[in-house]
Every structure is written in structure tokens, then in C-alpha cells.
Design an enzyme around this catalytic site. Structure first.
Site, PDB file in Angstrom:
ATOM      1  N   ARG A  89       0.871  -1.167  -0.146  1.00  0.00           N
ATOM      2  CA  ARG A  89      -0.096  -0.107   0.331  1.00  0.00           C
ATOM      3  C   ARG A  89       0.950   1.445   0.802  1.00  0.00           C
ATOM      4  O   ARG A  89       0.564   2.429  -0.154  1.00  0.00           O
ATOM      5  CB  ARG A  89      -1.121   0.079   1.196  1.00  0.00           C
ATOM      6  CG  ARG A  89      -2.185  -0.164   1.082  1.00  0.00           C
ATOM      7  CD  ARG A  89      -2.757  -0.475   2.545  1.00  0.00           C
ATOM      8  NE  ARG A  89      -4.472  -0.163   2.449  1.00  0.00           N
ATOM      9  CZ  ARG A  89      -5.105  -1.867   2.542  1.00  0.00           C
ATOM     10  NH1 ARG A  89      -4.605  -2.540   2.524  1.00  0.00           N
ATOM     11  NH2 ARG A  89      -6.710  -1.209   2.562  1.00  0.00           N
ATOM     12  N   ARG A 128     -22.082  -0.365   3.571  1.00  0.00           N
ATOM     13  CA  ARG A 128     -21.297  -1.506   4.955  1.00  0.00           C
ATOM     14  C   ARG A 128     -21.118  -1.104   6.762  1.00  0.00           C
ATOM     15  O   ARG A 128     -21.541  -2.235   7.544  1.00  0.00           O
ATOM     16  CB  ARG A 128     -20.037  -1.230   4.521  1.00  0.00           C
ATOM     17  CG  ARG A 128     -19.316  -2.983   5.301  1.00  0.00           C
ATOM     18  CD  ARG A 128     -17.678  -3.166   4.371  1.00  0.00           C
ATOM     19  NE  ARG A 128     -17.071  -2.495   4.895  1.00  0.00           N
ATOM     20  CZ  ARG A 128     -15.842  -2.774   4.007  1.00  0.00           C
ATOM     21  NH1 ARG A 128     -15.550  -3.463   3.308  1.00  0.00           N
ATOM     22  NH2 ARG A 128     -14.678  -1.656   4.939  1.00  0.00           N
ATOM     23  N   ARG A 134     -18.270  -2.149  11.233  1.00  0.00           N
ATOM     24  CA  ARG A 134     -16.890  -2.060  11.063  1.00  0.00           C
ATOM     25  C   ARG A 134     -16.398  -1.745  11.774  1.00  0.00           C
ATOM     26  O   ARG A 134     -17.069   0.554  11.188  1.00  0.00           O
ATOM     27  CB  ARG A 134     -15.792  -2.609  10.097  1.00  0.00           C
ATOM     28  CG  ARG A 134     -14.763  -3.362   9.581  1.00  0.00           C
ATOM     29  CD  ARG A 134     -14.309  -3.369   8.532  1.00  0.00           C
ATOM     30  NE  ARG A 134     -13.647  -2.676   8.019  1.00  0.00           N
ATOM     31  CZ  ARG A 134     -12.577  -2.357   6.778  1.00  0.00           C
ATOM     32  NH1 ARG A 134     -12.681  -3.549   5.805  1.00  0.00           N
ATOM     33  NH2 ARG A 134     -11.758  -1.479   6.946  1.00  0.00           N
TER      34      ARG A 134
HETATM   35  P1  ADP Z   1      -9.849  -0.792   3.427  1.00  0.00           P
HETATM   36  O1  ADP Z   1      -9.256  -1.462   2.041  1.00  0.00           O
HETATM   37  O2  ADP Z   1     -11.101  -1.003   3.213  1.00  0.00           O
HETATM   38  O3  ADP Z   1      -9.388   0.110   4.030  1.00  0.00           O
HETATM   39  P2  ADP Z   1      -8.589  -3.450   5.003  1.00  0.00           P
HETATM   40  O4  ADP Z   1      -9.563  -4.059   5.694  1.00  0.00           O
HETATM   41  O5  ADP Z   1      -7.495  -3.213   3.699  1.00  0.00           O
HETATM   42  O6  ADP Z   1      -9.905  -2.404   4.684  1.00  0.00           O
HETATM   43  O7  ADP Z   1      -7.510  -3.015   6.001  1.00  0.00           O
HETATM   44  C1  ADP Z   1      -8.116  -1.742   6.940  1.00  0.00           C
HETATM   45  C2  ADP Z   1      -7.038  -1.362   8.024  1.00  0.00           C
HETATM   46  O8  ADP Z   1      -6.184  -2.040   7.855  1.00  0.00           O
HETATM   47  C3  ADP Z   1      -6.448   0.111   7.122  1.00  0.00           C
HETATM   48  O9  ADP Z   1      -6.845   1.396   6.398  1.00  0.00           O
HETATM   49  C4  ADP Z   1      -4.565   0.298   7.541  1.00  0.00           C
HETATM   50  O10 ADP Z   1      -5.153   1.215   8.631  1.00  0.00           O
HETATM   51  C5  ADP Z   1      -5.021  -1.081   7.742  1.00  0.00           C
HETATM   52  N1  ADP Z   1      -3.792  -1.935   6.800  1.00  0.00           N
HETATM   53  C6  ADP Z   1      -4.117  -2.933   6.224  1.00  0.00           C
HETATM   54  N2  ADP Z   1      -3.098  -3.170   5.063  1.00  0.00           N
HETATM   55  C7  ADP Z   1      -2.164  -2.366   5.214  1.00  0.00           C
HETATM   56  C8  ADP Z   1      -1.142  -2.449   5.077  1.00  0.00           C
HETATM   57  N3  ADP Z   1      -0.136  -2.497   3.733  1.00  0.00           N
HETATM   58  N4  ADP Z   1       0.041  -1.100   5.307  1.00  0.00           N
HETATM   59  C9  ADP Z   1      -0.157  -0.490   6.066  1.00  0.00           C
HETATM   60  N5  ADP Z   1      -1.815  -0.483   6.692  1.00  0.00           N
HETATM   61  C10 ADP Z   1      -2.596  -1.526   6.327  1.00  0.00           C
END
Ligand code: ADP
Length: 188
Positions: A89, A128, A134
Site C-alpha cells: 500500500r 457496510r 466495522r
Molecule cells: P480497506 O481497504 O477497505 O480500507 P482493509 O481491510 O484492507 O480495508 O484495511 C483496513 C486497515 O488496515 C487500513 O485502513 C490500514 O489501517 C490497515 N492496513 C491494511 N493493510 C495495510 C498495509 N499494507 N499497510 C498499512 N496499513 C494497512
């Protein structure tokens, strides 16, 4: 061997599509968000650390996330391939993933980018929130998550585009329609 990354803004339907694609190709679905949420639920140290960032719509620090993914990709069920959902990300995470894959003798086949505009994804996330509750699906936190996505994550698409790996898919439409588009761009 099928090794994929699924990328797209919060609310684009990554989680839903990731499960379908992983099942179709018989590869593990690795969602960093799900791993963090499971740790929060179990009250682990990792969960407590992650929660501080997730509740504000911020990313968990790369050091924490990278170590977690390195461990997960070392599991033998990823040998036939894997689908990463929500990782990488950030640009440093792209570098780390390159290093992990090089160390483990693995490579990437494609990066599927699911697109959806901000108004649509905000509406979906609020819907959602009403159904699933959530913790990071409040309007204020959603706005922040979209800002963070644009600033931190959109730039990584350019990196993978330059490598010729990106397959863009329109995320508007039914789950089945979007799934069919993804399967089509993957040549399935
Ligand atoms: P969405 O893409 O719907 O926001 P996710 O379930 O993929 O939801 O992620 C939720 C949260 O988890 C993110 O907003 C972040 O805080 C954390 N997170 C997930 N993946 C990463 C990542 N690769 N790096 C940093 N934080 C992450």
C-alpha cells in the site's frame, strides 16, 4: 503458478473479489486488513499496535506490516501462488515485497487494479457500516482512508504499470460482473 496483487480504494470491493479469485485459482487470499482485524479481536500485541492506526484511518507502520507479510509468504501454502489484498500500500512496501519475493524465489504475475469513484465507494462503505459495524467505517474515518489511499497507494500503481503488470478493471456493477471482468483480464 499465479501470484497476484489486488489493489483499489477502500470500498472498491477488493475483499469480495479477492475471495472469489483466490478460490478460482486455488491460491491463499492474504488480506493484511483481515489479519490486523483478527489480531485486534484476539487482543494480541500486534492487534493493539494496529488498532491505534486503523481506528483513525491511518496506515499501520511499514515495519509492522512488512514483517507480518514476510512471515505469511514464508508459509508453504503460498508456493503455488497467492493473492495479496491490501498489500503493498506504500512505495516502501513495494520495495519490501520485491525483496521478500527475491529472497523466497517467487515472482509476481499481475496487479489487478479495481477502480471506483470516491462518491460510489463512500456510499458503499456507509452502507457496510450500517450492516456490519466495522470500526473504521464512520464517515470521518472513511474520508481519511480515501485521502490516504490517494496520497500513499495510487502512486504505486505507476510503479507496477511501468513493469507492465497492471490490469485495470471497472469496479462498478454487480459482484458477478466485476468478477467476470477480473477473470477476463487474467486470461481465465
Ligand atoms: P480497506 O481497504 O477497505 O480500507 P482493509 O481491510 O484492507 O480495508 O484495511 C483496513 C486497515 O488496515 C487500513 O485502513 C490500514 O489501517 C490497515 N492496513 C491494511 N493493510 C495495510 C498495509 N499494507 N499497510 C498499512 N496499513 C494497512
Amino acid at each position: 503458478m499465479t501470484s497476484l496483487i489486488l489493489i483499489g480504494p477502500p470500498g472498491a470491493g477488493k475483499g469480495t473479489q479477492a475471495k472469489l479469485i483466490a478460490a478460482k485459482f486455488g491460491i491463499p487470499h492474504i488480506s493484511t486488513g483481515e489479519i490486523f482485524r483478527a489480531n485486534v479481536k484476539q487482543g494480541t500485541e500486534l492487534g493493539q499496535e494496529a488498532q491505534r492506526y486503523m481506528s483513525r484511518g491511518e496506515y499501520v507502520p511499514d515495519s509492522v506490516t512488512n514483517a507480518m507479510v514476510r512471515d505469511r509468504l514464508a508459509q508453504p501454502d503460498t508456493d503455488p501462488g497467492f493473492l495479496l489484498d491490501g498489500y503493498p500500500r506504500t512505495l516502501p512496501q513495494v520495495d519490501e515485497l520485491d525483496a521478500i519475493l527475491a529472497d523466497q524465489g517467487k515472482r509476481l504475475d499481475a496487479v489487478v487494479e479495481i477502480t471506483a469513484d470516491a462518491a460510489e465507494v463512500t456510499a458503499r462503505l456507509l452502507d457496510r457500516a450500517a450492516k456490519e459495524g466495522r470500526a473504521d467505517d464512520t464517515e470521518e474515518v472513511i474520508t481519511r482512508r480515501l485521502q490516504v489511499y490517494a496520497a500513499e497507494t495510487e502512486p504505486i500503481v505507476a510503479v507496477y504499470s511501468a513493469r507492465g503488470l497492471v490490469r485495470k478493471v471497472d469496479g462498478l456493477g454487480s459482484i458477478e460482473d466485476v468478477n467476470a471482468r477480473i477473470v477476463a483480464v487474467l486470461g481465465g
